[in-house]
Design an enzyme around this catalytic site. Structure first.
Site, PDB file in Angstrom:
ATOM      1  N   GLU A  33      21.856  -3.528  18.655  1.00 43.44           N
ATOM      2  CA  GLU A  33      22.902  -2.892  19.457  1.00 43.44           C
ATOM      3  C   GLU A  33      24.164  -2.703  18.617  1.00 43.44           C
ATOM      4  O   GLU A  33      24.532  -3.558  17.812  1.00 43.44           O
ATOM      5  CB  GLU A  33      23.230  -3.702  20.711  1.00 43.44           C
ATOM      6  N   LYS A  67      22.067 -10.921  30.358  1.00 45.10           N
ATOM      7  CA  LYS A  67      22.719 -11.468  29.161  1.00 45.10           C
ATOM      8  C   LYS A  67      23.639 -12.594  29.640  1.00 45.10           C
ATOM      9  O   LYS A  67      24.596 -12.348  30.378  1.00 45.10           O
ATOM     10  CB  LYS A  67      23.508 -10.342  28.488  1.00 45.10           C
TER      11      LYS A  67
END
Length: 201
Positions: free
Chosen positions: A33, A122
């Site tokens: 990411e 997350k």
């Protein structure tokens, strides 16, 4: 073998994106990411997708605005990671056919994220939640929920997080920070993968 490690390349620039991504993938880290508060993040992501989109899951982090989800879809990104549980971002991500990992800190946020369609959660900041916090949440979360610990996790506590039920980890500055060479990132990635495998065993 694929590891559940998401490399967080905060601060990466387009000229180095392709080489850094290549080093990570070669070491066995195939989820990458680029936080959107990095310089020209969409250019870096597009470059990595062009080079490695068929062998790696490449996307963006720190995604706070649903409008950015459309831009990510258009350049071929496949993953959206956020620091918070923004239902509009989750819904836009799923509508665009991408994987959604929103940030959560409480069971309320975790359930809200999952009900909105998130593929996993997350745990952020993981250093404040701790393995004990995950253990308590895991007791009530739907079976099979993917949980990624991010923030204050690393080789020294991989085993503890795995024992608590973590699926994987998001790793930032211990893998990449601005100024590191490709060779340094490759070395760090190899060490991280070895530690992950040891913690998993």
């Amino acid at each position: 073998m694929s590891r559940d490690i998401i490399a967080i390349l905060r601060g990466i620039t387009p000229p180095e994106a392709r080489a850094i991504a290549g080093a990570l993938i070669a070491a066995g880290i195939d989820r990458i990411e680029v936080p959107l508060n990095s310089p020209q993040p969409f250019d870096s992501i597009a470059d990595m997708v062009e080079a490695f989109g068929d062998v790696a899951t490449i996307g963006a982090g720190t995604v706070l605005d649903p409008a950015d989800v459309g831009r990510l879809r258009d350049i071929g990104a496949r993953m959206v990671v956020s620091p918070d549980t923004n239902q509009r971002v989750i819904a836009a991500t799923k509508a665009a056919g991408m994987v959604s990992y929103p940030g959560v800190m409480t069971p309320t946020e975790a359930f809200l994220a999952l009900r909105t369609g998130a593929d996993g959660i997350k745990l952020f900041p993981a250093s404040l939640i701790g393995p004990e916090g995950l253990k308590a949440m895991a007791a009530v979360l739907p079976s099979g929920t993917k949980t990624y610990a991010v923030g204050g996790v690393g080789p020294e506590n991989f085993a503890e997080w795995f024992a608590a039920g973590a699926t994987g980890f998001g790793i930032g500055s211990s893998l990449y920070k601005p100024g590191l060479s490709v060779a340094e990132v490759a070395t760090r990635a190899a060490a991280m993968v070895a530690a992950y495998d040891k913690g998993r065993a």
